[in-house]
Design a protein around this motif. Structure first.
Motif, PDB file in Angstrom:
ATOM      1  N   GLU A 176      15.421   7.254  -6.997  1.00  0.00           N
ATOM      2  CA  GLU A 176      16.524   6.817  -6.117  1.00  0.00           C
ATOM      3  C   GLU A 176      16.187   7.084  -4.648  1.00  0.00           C
ATOM      4  O   GLU A 176      16.587   6.317  -3.777  1.00  0.00           O
ATOM      5  N   ASP A 177      15.454   8.156  -4.374  1.00  0.00           N
ATOM      6  CA  ASP A 177      15.039   8.421  -2.996  1.00  0.00           C
ATOM      7  C   ASP A 177      13.980   7.418  -2.551  1.00  0.00           C
ATOM      8  O   ASP A 177      14.015   6.939  -1.414  1.00  0.00           O
ATOM      9  N   ILE A 178      13.034   7.090  -3.444  1.00  0.00           N
ATOM     10  CA  ILE A 178      12.038   6.069  -3.091  1.00  0.00           C
ATOM     11  C   ILE A 178      12.747   4.769  -2.751  1.00  0.00           C
ATOM     12  O   ILE A 178      12.436   4.124  -1.738  1.00  0.00           O
ATOM     13  N   GLN A 179      13.732   4.390  -3.549  1.00  0.00           N
ATOM     14  CA  GLN A 179      14.476   3.156  -3.293  1.00  0.00           C
ATOM     15  C   GLN A 179      15.199   3.221  -1.946  1.00  0.00           C
ATOM     16  O   GLN A 179      15.260   2.228  -1.223  1.00  0.00           O
ATOM     17  N   SER A 180      15.716   4.395  -1.587  1.00  0.00           N
ATOM     18  CA  SER A 180      16.409   4.518  -0.300  1.00  0.00           C
ATOM     19  C   SER A 180      15.429   4.502   0.876  1.00  0.00           C
ATOM     20  O   SER A 180      15.809   4.158   1.996  1.00  0.00           O
ATOM     21  N   PHE A 181      14.168   4.874   0.626  1.00  0.00           N
ATOM     22  CA  PHE A 181      13.155   4.826   1.685  1.00  0.00           C
ATOM     23  C   PHE A 181      12.708   3.399   1.995  1.00  0.00           C
ATOM     24  O   PHE A 181      12.228   3.115   3.095  1.00  0.00           O
ATOM     25  N   ILE A 182      12.813   2.503   1.019  1.00  0.00           N
ATOM     26  CA  ILE A 182      12.259   1.151   1.159  1.00  0.00           C
ATOM     27  C   ILE A 182      12.734   0.441   2.424  1.00  0.00           C
ATOM     28  O   ILE A 182      11.907  -0.035   3.199  1.00  0.00           O
ATOM     29  N   ALA A 198      -4.416   2.642  -0.518  1.00  0.00           N
ATOM     30  CA  ALA A 198      -4.220   2.052  -1.832  1.00  0.00           C
ATOM     31  C   ALA A 198      -4.837   3.007  -2.849  1.00  0.00           C
ATOM     32  O   ALA A 198      -5.945   3.508  -2.640  1.00  0.00           O
ATOM     33  N   PRO A 199      -4.129   3.300  -3.946  1.00  0.00           N
ATOM     34  CA  PRO A 199      -4.623   4.303  -4.906  1.00  0.00           C
ATOM     35  C   PRO A 199      -6.042   4.059  -5.404  1.00  0.00           C
ATOM     36  O   PRO A 199      -6.787   5.009  -5.632  1.00  0.00           O
ATOM     37  N   GLU A 200      -6.436   2.809  -5.543  1.00  0.00           N
ATOM     38  CA  GLU A 200      -7.785   2.527  -6.036  1.00  0.00           C
ATOM     39  C   GLU A 200      -8.866   2.879  -5.006  1.00  0.00           C
ATOM     40  O   GLU A 200     -10.057   2.850  -5.315  1.00  0.00           O
ATOM     41  N   PHE A 201      -8.444   3.259  -3.790  1.00  0.00           N
ATOM     42  CA  PHE A 201      -9.402   3.652  -2.756  1.00  0.00           C
ATOM     43  C   PHE A 201      -9.294   5.127  -2.389  1.00  0.00           C
ATOM     44  O   PHE A 201      -9.871   5.564  -1.395  1.00  0.00           O
ATOM     45  N   PHE A 202      -8.556   5.913  -3.179  1.00  0.00           N
ATOM     46  CA  PHE A 202      -8.495   7.354  -2.945  1.00  0.00           C
ATOM     47  C   PHE A 202      -9.894   7.945  -3.084  1.00  0.00           C
ATOM     48  O   PHE A 202     -10.709   7.490  -3.882  1.00  0.00           O
ATOM     49  N   ARG A 203     -10.164   8.954  -2.283  1.00  0.00           N
ATOM     50  CA  ARG A 203     -11.401   9.757  -2.356  1.00  0.00           C
ATOM     51  C   ARG A 203     -12.669   8.946  -2.113  1.00  0.00           C
ATOM     52  O   ARG A 203     -13.702   9.198  -2.720  1.00  0.00           O
ATOM     53  N   VAL A 248       0.844  -1.200   0.000  1.00  0.00           N
ATOM     54  CA  VAL A 248       0.000   0.000   0.000  1.00  0.00           C
ATOM     55  C   VAL A 248       0.878   1.248   0.000  1.00  0.00           C
ATOM     56  O   VAL A 248       0.642   2.184  -0.768  1.00  0.00           O
ATOM     57  N   TRP A 249       1.909   1.258   0.858  1.00  0.00           N
ATOM     58  CA  TRP A 249       2.803   2.419   0.919  1.00  0.00           C
ATOM     59  C   TRP A 249       3.443   2.684  -0.437  1.00  0.00           C
ATOM     60  O   TRP A 249       3.413   3.810  -0.934  1.00  0.00           O
ATOM     61  N   LEU A 250       4.029   1.656  -1.040  1.00  0.00           N
ATOM     62  CA  LEU A 250       4.762   1.844  -2.281  1.00  0.00           C
ATOM     63  C   LEU A 250       3.853   2.315  -3.418  1.00  0.00           C
ATOM     64  O   LEU A 250       4.172   3.271  -4.134  1.00  0.00           O
ATOM     65  N   ARG A 251       2.701   1.706  -3.559  1.00  0.00           N
ATOM     66  CA  ARG A 251       1.782   2.114  -4.621  1.00  0.00           C
ATOM     67  C   ARG A 251       1.239   3.519  -4.380  1.00  0.00           C
ATOM     68  O   ARG A 251       1.123   4.325  -5.300  1.00  0.00           O
ATOM     69  N   SER A 252       0.927   3.834  -3.128  1.00  0.00           N
ATOM     70  CA  SER A 252       0.431   5.168  -2.789  1.00  0.00           C
ATOM     71  C   SER A 252       1.520   6.215  -2.990  1.00  0.00           C
ATOM     72  O   SER A 252       1.273   7.296  -3.528  1.00  0.00           O
ATOM     73  N   MET A 253       2.720   5.884  -2.574  1.00  0.00           N
ATOM     74  CA  MET A 253       3.855   6.797  -2.727  1.00  0.00           C
ATOM     75  C   MET A 253       4.061   7.141  -4.203  1.00  0.00           C
ATOM     76  O   MET A 253       4.201   8.313  -4.559  1.00  0.00           O
ATOM     77  N   ARG A 254       4.040   6.132  -5.038  1.00  0.00           N
ATOM     78  CA  ARG A 254       4.260   6.365  -6.474  1.00  0.00           C
ATOM     79  C   ARG A 254       3.103   7.150  -7.097  1.00  0.00           C
ATOM     80  O   ARG A 254       3.299   7.914  -8.035  1.00  0.00           O
ATOM     81  N   ALA A 255       1.912   6.988  -6.561  1.00  0.00           N
ATOM     82  CA  ALA A 255       0.743   7.686  -7.101  1.00  0.00           C
ATOM     83  C   ALA A 255       0.665   9.144  -6.652  1.00  0.00           C
ATOM     84  O   ALA A 255       0.085   9.975  -7.356  1.00  0.00           O
ATOM     85  N   THR A 256       1.247   9.462  -5.497  1.00  0.00           N
ATOM     86  CA  THR A 256       1.048  10.801  -4.921  1.00  0.00           C
ATOM     87  C   THR A 256       2.321  11.626  -4.769  1.00  0.00           C
ATOM     88  O   THR A 256       2.236  12.818  -4.505  1.00  0.00           O
ATOM     89  N   HIS A 257       3.469  11.016  -4.886  1.00  0.00           N
ATOM     90  CA  HIS A 257       4.728  11.719  -4.639  1.00  0.00           C
ATOM     91  C   HIS A 257       5.582  11.782  -5.911  1.00  0.00           C
ATOM     92  O   HIS A 257       6.755  11.398  -5.912  1.00  0.00           O
ATOM     93  N   GLU A 277       5.482  19.581   1.312  1.00  0.00           N
ATOM     94  CA  GLU A 277       4.947  20.796   0.710  1.00  0.00           C
ATOM     95  C   GLU A 277       4.576  20.593  -0.758  1.00  0.00           C
ATOM     96  O   GLU A 277       3.586  21.152  -1.237  1.00  0.00           O
ATOM     97  N   GLN A 278       5.346  19.766  -1.471  1.00  0.00           N
ATOM     98  CA  GLN A 278       5.076  19.537  -2.891  1.00  0.00           C
ATOM     99  C   GLN A 278       3.850  18.655  -3.124  1.00  0.00           C
ATOM    100  O   GLN A 278       3.380  18.536  -4.240  1.00  0.00           O
ATOM    101  N   ASN A 279       3.341  18.021  -2.088  1.00  0.00           N
ATOM    102  CA  ASN A 279       2.185  17.133  -2.220  1.00  0.00           C
ATOM    103  C   ASN A 279       0.904  17.940  -1.973  1.00  0.00           C
ATOM    104  O   ASN A 279       0.304  17.893  -0.900  1.00  0.00           O
TER     105      ASN A 279
END
Length: 145
Positions: free
Chosen positions: A32-38, A79-84, A17-26, A108-110
């Motif tokens: 490379e930063d996403i990979q370092s967050f994993i 999960a992105p399919e459950f946004f809103r 859920v985190w990874l899919r949401s992160m990619r959808a919203t960030h 701030e960018q989000n």
């Protein structure tokens, strides 16, 4: 939808859920930063010290989660399919019922996350130029009024 404490068996689904949401919203975060967050996120999700709450669909599927540290919402991902669909607001109301006072840091960018929290009644109280890891992702410090 139902909120329950996370169990060990939820952890891999929460990561997904985190990874899919992160990619959808960030989109502003470099891959490379996403990979370092994993590894950090995996550690956070597996820690016994993490106060994690799972949002389940009516069918029992994990569709989101929230992490708390006292009155601070450390994470809220759907999960992105459950946004809103009201799940985020449900998690915020649950956190409020638990703690009364709520704070959250938002990138701030989000813009969509900021709008979501403002719609829930949060206001910006401060700003940091860098994120908690010292990276150039400014944070807005928000508090529920």
């Amino acid at each position: 939808m139902e909120i329950q404490r996370a169990t060990r068996s939820d952890r891999e689904v929460l990561f997904d859920v985190w990874l899919r949401s992160m990619r959808a919203t960030h989109s502003f975060v470099a891959e490379e930063d996403i990979q370092s967050f994993i590894p950090l996120v995996r550690e956070y999700l597996s820690s016994d010290a993490s106060d994690l709450w799972v949002l389940r669909s009516d069918e029992g599927r994990v569709i989101g989660y929230m992490g708390m540290s006292a009155h601070k919402m450390e994470s809220l991902f759907l999960a992105p399919e459950f946004f809103r669909r009201g799940g985020g607001r449900l998690l915020v109301r649950h956190a409020y019922a638990l703690h009364g006072v709520l704070t959250v840091d938002v990138n701030e960018q989000n813009a969509s996350a900021r709008q979501f929290y403002e719609a829930c009644g949060f206001v910006v109280e401060g700003r940091s130029e860098l994120d908690d890891l010292g990276r150039p992702y400014p944070l807005l410090h928000m508090r529920l009024k």
